[in-house]
Write a protein that holds these residues in place. Structure first.
Motif, PDB file in Angstrom:
ATOM      1  N   HIS A 369      60.960  20.780  98.076  1.00  0.00           N
ATOM      2  CA  HIS A 369      60.619  20.419  96.693  1.00  0.00           C
ATOM      3  C   HIS A 369      61.866  20.150  95.854  1.00  0.00           C
ATOM      4  O   HIS A 369      61.828  19.331  94.934  1.00  0.00           O
ATOM      5  CB  HIS A 369      59.741  21.493  96.046  1.00  0.00           C
ATOM      6  N   PRO A 404      57.837  25.419  94.039  1.00  0.00           N
ATOM      7  CA  PRO A 404      57.270  24.085  94.314  1.00  0.00           C
ATOM      8  C   PRO A 404      56.193  23.692  93.305  1.00  0.00           C
ATOM      9  O   PRO A 404      56.139  22.524  92.885  1.00  0.00           O
ATOM     10  CB  PRO A 404      56.688  24.233  95.722  1.00  0.00           C
ATOM     11  N   GLU A 408      56.344  20.319  91.068  1.00  0.00           N
ATOM     12  CA  GLU A 408      55.304  19.286  91.161  1.00  0.00           C
ATOM     13  C   GLU A 408      54.653  19.039  89.809  1.00  0.00           C
ATOM     14  O   GLU A 408      54.406  17.881  89.428  1.00  0.00           O
ATOM     15  CB  GLU A 408      54.256  19.711  92.193  1.00  0.00           C
TER      16      GLU A 408
END
Length: 417
Positions: A369, A404, A408
């Motif tokens: 990520h 992560p 995102e």
């Protein structure tokens, strides 16, 4: 008038001594070198100070070189394709630059520390040129209201025990090699302004390039951080400055040829313009106990020594000095006891903990990520902008870097996905 002893004349010790002096304290500063010895000695660091740290200097009117030092307006990130350098030169998978909200600057510590030390003496401070030992501090702790230790190497550091809960590494994570040079060409992507360039070579290490002001004027710093035992770990035992620079350039040609292309005409700024070494990133207990029962307070990298991979050393030193100065002034005539010492360090740790977390994360293999985030910054200027301004405010990485899900969500908010 309260008497305070500052041991160590680096960024934090001098900034703190000068700040205390401006508030009317009777300050003694101990240094193991004179200003002239510092000015003509070996380079000590790869400092790049961002806006918040620079503002602490401005607040104390210590920004003597601000008009002369290059104004660093951006930070660029390049990532080599893993394995692309074997057998040929490396290729880039990622390459972008983000603009800083406030410019950064680098002033060779030989220039700054020598100048600040002379200023301290000119303003009536007591300057003692003497390498302090624990036995010295045992005596001084009885004659001063407060003793601050900001000398980050040698016997004195042994007084401050390692904080294992905050120190995940017991060994050096990078082998460091520094060259100060004249003659470096501009990056073609931004020929009209200065930027720090961070070149990441996965599995090998990092090359950082930053403009600076040194004893001979404007220069650039070439700074390799090599994973120990890897192809960059070749500077140990190299004494000849010319050989050091030659090795630096050979490694640039292989691993960062896009940077080597502008370095074909460089030469060292001076015979003392190289540095190599390594140390284990370590957080230590803030309070040192002397044999006679006295207490001393550790400052900056005495107690929080991070790897320089995130360029935070001089920034952290400046922020530590500012936090300690505020705590000392606020204490007034009350004693500088153990409870106050711990609270003073905890005040600094509120910001330092974010530097330590980010730095330790960057020393490891970046998770998917994070690579996605760095890659997205090349396509999304707001992401590049936020990432590079994290160098000034590492606390912001909590919001979009480590987890992560947060990464995102942040990228989705930028793209509107």
């Amino acid at each position: 008038m309260r008497k305070i002893l500052v041991v160590g004349a680096g960024q934090s010790g001098l900034q703190l001594a000068l700040g205390l002096q401006s508030h009317g304290y009777e300050v003694t500063l101990m240094s193991n070198r004179t200003a002239d010895e510092i000015r003509t000695g070996r380079v000590m660091s790869t400092q790049c100070m961002f806006d918040t740290a620079l503002q602490h200097e401005r607040d104390l009117q210590l920004n003597f070189w601000e008009s002369q030092a290059p104004k660093i307006e951006g930070v660029g990130i390049s990532v080599a394709v893993p394995g692309s350098f074997d057998p040929g030169p490396s290729q880039r998978a990622i390459d972008w630059v983000g603009k800083l909200d406030g410019y950064a600057q680098s002033v060779d510590q030989r220039v700054k520390m020598a100048g600040w030390m002379e200023t301290f003496a000119q303003r009536g401070g007591q300057l003692v040129i003497h390498g302090a030992a624990v036995s010295d501090l045992d005596y001084f702790s009885r004659t001063y209201d407060l003793v601050l230790v900001s000398a980050g190497k040698g016997e004195l550091v042994s007084m401050f025990g390692r904080d294992a809960s905050r120190s995940p590494y017991s060994e050096p994570q990078r082998a460091l090699a520094v060259s100060y040079v004249h003659g470096l060409g501009p990056r073609p992507e931004h020929p009209d302004y200065d930027a720090v360039r961070c070149n990441l070579v996965p599995g090998v290490g990092e090359l950082f390039i930053m403009p600076t002001l040194t004893t001979s004027g404007r220069a650039d710093i070439l700074f390799w951080e090599g994973i120990p035992g890897g192809p960059l770990d070749v500077f140990n035992g190299v004494k000849d400055p010319a050989e050091h620079l030659s090795l630096t350039l050979e490694l640039m040609e292989r691993f960062t040829p896009w940077e080597h292309a502008r370095a074909t005409k460089v030469e060292l700024t001076d015979a003392q313009g190289t540095l190599a070494g390594r140390y284990a990133p370590t957080i230590r207990n803030a309070i040192g106990r002397l044999p006679g029962g006295g207490l001393v307070l550790g400052v900056a990298d005495v107690v929080v020594a991070n790897d320089p991979i995130t360029g935070q050393g001089s920034n952290s030193a400046s922020k530590c000095a500012a936090a300690y100065l505020a705590s000392i002034v606020e204490q007034g005539d009350k004693p500088f006891d153990e409870e106050w010492m711990q609270a003073t360090f905890d005040r600094y740790w509120e910001t330092a903990q974010h530097v330590t977390k980010w730095t330790n994360a960057m020393l490891g293999v970046p998770p998917e990520h994070v690579l996605n985030l760095i890659g997205a910054a090349g396509q999304l200027p707001p992401v590049a902008h936020r990432f590079v301004n994290g160098f000034d405010n590492p606390a912001d990485f909590e919001n979009f870097f480590y987890e992560p899900e947060k990464t995102e969500a942040y990228l989705a908010s930028v793209t509107g996905a």
